[in-house]
Write a protein that holds these residues in place. Structure first.
Motif, PDB file in Angstrom:
ATOM      1  N   TYR A 175       0.924  -1.042  -0.047  1.00 16.69           N
ATOM      2  CA  TYR A 175      -0.236   0.223  -0.157  1.00 16.69           C
ATOM      3  C   TYR A 175       1.037   1.093   0.215  1.00 16.69           C
ATOM      4  CZ  TYR A 175      -4.188  -2.720  -0.031  1.00 16.69           C
ATOM      5  OH  TYR A 175      -4.979  -3.589  -0.409  1.00 16.69           O
ATOM      6  N   ILE A 176       1.860   1.012   0.208  1.00 18.57           N
ATOM      7  CA  ILE A 176       3.314   2.074   0.226  1.00 18.57           C
ATOM      8  C   ILE A 176       3.355   2.559  -1.363  1.00 18.57           C
ATOM      9  CG2 ILE A 176       4.905   3.232   0.669  1.00 18.57           C
ATOM     10  CD1 ILE A 176       5.080   2.398   3.150  1.00 18.57           C
ATOM     11  N   ALA A 177       3.571   1.612  -1.540  1.00 16.97           N
ATOM     12  CA  ALA A 177       3.901   1.934  -3.295  1.00 16.97           C
ATOM     13  C   ALA A 177       2.571   2.224  -4.098  1.00 16.97           C
ATOM     14  CB  ALA A 177       4.294   0.925  -4.055  1.00 16.97           C
ATOM     15  N   PHE A 178       1.696   1.304  -3.587  1.00 22.78           N
ATOM     16  CA  PHE A 178      -0.261   1.599  -4.250  1.00 22.78           C
ATOM     17  C   PHE A 178      -0.307   3.275  -4.319  1.00 22.78           C
ATOM     18  CE2 PHE A 178      -4.566   1.813  -3.844  1.00 22.78           C
ATOM     19  CZ  PHE A 178      -4.804   1.149  -5.473  1.00 22.78           C
ATOM     20  N   LEU A 179      -0.050   3.467  -3.008  1.00 19.21           N
ATOM     21  CA  LEU A 179      -0.494   5.903  -3.026  1.00 19.21           C
ATOM     22  C   LEU A 179       0.684   6.574  -2.772  1.00 19.21           C
ATOM     23  CD1 LEU A 179      -2.055   4.320   0.242  1.00 19.21           C
ATOM     24  CD2 LEU A 179      -3.468   5.201  -1.389  1.00 19.21           C
ATOM     25  N   ALA A 180       2.010   6.225  -2.613  1.00 19.46           N
ATOM     26  CA  ALA A 180       2.882   6.620  -2.753  1.00 19.46           C
ATOM     27  C   ALA A 180       3.850   6.747  -3.796  1.00 19.46           C
ATOM     28  CB  ALA A 180       4.232   6.652  -1.753  1.00 19.46           C
ATOM     29  N   GLY A 181       3.923   6.170  -4.658  1.00 21.47           N
ATOM     30  CA  GLY A 181       4.419   5.319  -6.126  1.00 21.47           C
ATOM     31  C   GLY A 181       3.791   6.532  -7.221  1.00 21.47           C
ATOM     32  N   PRO A 182       2.514   6.157  -7.097  1.00 26.15           N
ATOM     33  CA  PRO A 182       1.530   7.731  -8.433  1.00 26.15           C
ATOM     34  C   PRO A 182       2.135   8.800  -8.187  1.00 26.15           C
ATOM     35  CG  PRO A 182       0.215   5.572  -7.431  1.00 26.15           C
ATOM     36  CD  PRO A 182       1.429   5.791  -6.985  1.00 26.15           C
ATOM     37  N   PRO A 183       1.948   9.983  -7.679  1.00 30.20           N
ATOM     38  CA  PRO A 183       2.331  11.111  -6.714  1.00 30.20           C
ATOM     39  C   PRO A 183       3.426  11.348  -7.859  1.00 30.20           C
ATOM     40  CG  PRO A 183       1.056  10.475  -4.877  1.00 30.20           C
ATOM     41  CD  PRO A 183       1.347   9.484  -6.204  1.00 30.20           C
TER      42      PRO A 183
END
Length: 405
Positions: free
Chosen positions: A352-360
């Motif tokens: 979820y860190i990748a799911f949420l931090a990656g797109p920005p």
């Protein structure tokens, strides 16, 4: 599923708890072109707005394990409802007033609720899968994807009818609250909660969950599973946050068709996840993952390297199918063993860190290199996930759950 099963009500509640957040997520996603215009935001400014979602969600995800150990999954999900509803109300206020800072704050609240919920429902799902002896994670995550399809359909319709975004966001949020409430009441209070044995000393009792949590992060298999989840979560999150804008800005489609492209991605994710259990009757878990991740790599490469709208649509299909099974397969694998709850929580945190931090982060890259070129980051991380794909192989001595519907 037999109606006489002692887990029937609990499983049905989990179906709803995966479906409803997916619906709300798609509510935001399908309106990103309009939100971008209402806020008068550039690509990197939209990245900052999305960072509010990522920051809130990271707080939720990173604190979820401790909250679940203290209050159980049911208690954590109650907090989630309040945070998500409050967050969407603030987002609606920000959009209606054209204030990006207010919208960012609302997304932070919404993200915190989503972060808490996503860890809690995966712990609950893995627990029910172990107790019932049924393969559930593919179907549960399929319900999340089905929710995104339903939310996308509503978003496409409301976009075409020019319904103001703030009415859309708040209306659907209010409509889902009774479903959340009903579902949470169907869960037991004790799942995930740490209950020390009576013979332990108070010091030992307090330190035990901390020690178990620390040991999880030293487990090489958990770290590899976390890497896999990180890869597929980044892939899914990037499509969720940027696919409508990518299709509009790079491939020249209308905003309505951009939302339709996202719905196609969500639909292929849904079909892939609901087909996962049937496919695992014929293929080992790690083989299925490798085949799918190969399709995702091909889809991301195609949508990155071409500007032709027809090829882009075909790439969306490959991207969605290829991304579909990785997250639930990894959750099932993490749930195996004596320390399943802690392993699921750790694996979910990385995802979820990748799911949420990656797109920005992709938004910042996209401002300078273009969104299509920014997706090469997704390609590289997916390739890394493929490199450690052996971690999803079933462990020796564990019993494969039934893949019957």
């Amino acid at each position: 599923m037999s109606s006489s099963s002692p887990y029937s009500r609990r499983i049905t509640a989990l179906y709803a708890l995966f479906l409803l957040p997916g619906t709300l997520a798609a509510t935001w996603i399908t309106r990103t072109p309009d939100i971008r215009d209402r806020l008068n935001a550039s690509t990197d400014e939209m990245g900052l707005v999305l960072f509010g979602l990522a920051a809130g969600a990271m707080v939720g995800v990173l604190s979820a394990g401790a909250w679940v150990r203290r209050f159980g999954t049911r208690g954590v999900l109650g907090v989630n409802i309040a945070l998500m509803a409050a967050g969407m109300a603030v987002v609606s206020l920000g959009v209606s007033s054209g204030q990006a800072l207010i919208a960012t704050g609302g997304l932070a609240l919404f993200g915190a609720g989503m972060g808490l919920a996503e860890v809690a429902i995966n712990i609950e799902g893995a627990a029910v899968e172990r107790l019932s002896g049924r393969a559930l994670m593919q179907t549960l995550h399929g319900c999340f994807s089905l929710g995104t399809v339903l939310g996308a359909l509503v978003g496409i319709a409301f976009t075409a009818w020019r319904v103001p975004t703030e009415y859309h966001l708040m209306g659907l949020t209010l409509a889902t609250l009774p479903g959340f409430w009903w579902a949470i009441r169907g869960l037991p209070r004790e799942t995930g909660r740490f209950t020390p044995a009576s013979e332990e000393t108070p010091t030992t009792s307090e330190d035990a969950p901390k020690a178990a949590n620390a040991s999880v992060w030293r487990n090489p298999r958990v770290l590899m599973l976390g890497t896999i989840v990180l890869a597929v979560a980044l892939s899914e999150g990037s499509a969720n946050d940027w696919l409508p804008l990518l299709l509009v800005d790079v491939h020249g489609v209308t905003p309505a068709l951009g939302s339709l492209g996202f719905m196609l991605f969500a639909l292929t994710m849904t079909l892939g996840r609901f087909s996962g259990n049937a496919l695992m009757r014929w293929l080992p878990r790690h083989t299925l993952f490798r085949l799918c991740i190969g399709l995702a790599l091909l889809g991301v490469a195609l949508i990155t390297l071409t500007e032709h709208s027809g090829v882009a649509i075909a790439a969306v299909v490959l991207w969605g199918i290829g991304t579909s099974v990785g997250f639930p397969l990894s959750m099932s694998a993490a749930g195996e063993g004596d320390n399943g709850d802690a392993q699921v929580a750790a694996t979910a945190i990385m995802g979820y860190i990748a799911f949420l931090a990656g797109p920005p982060l992709l938004g910042f890259i996209g401002e300078h290199a273009g969104l299509d070129r920014a997706l090469m980051v997704v390609f590289v991380v997916l390739a890394l996930g493929l490199a450690v794909s052996g971690a999803v192989r079933r462990q020796d001595g564990t019993v494969a759950p039934s893949h019957k519907g």
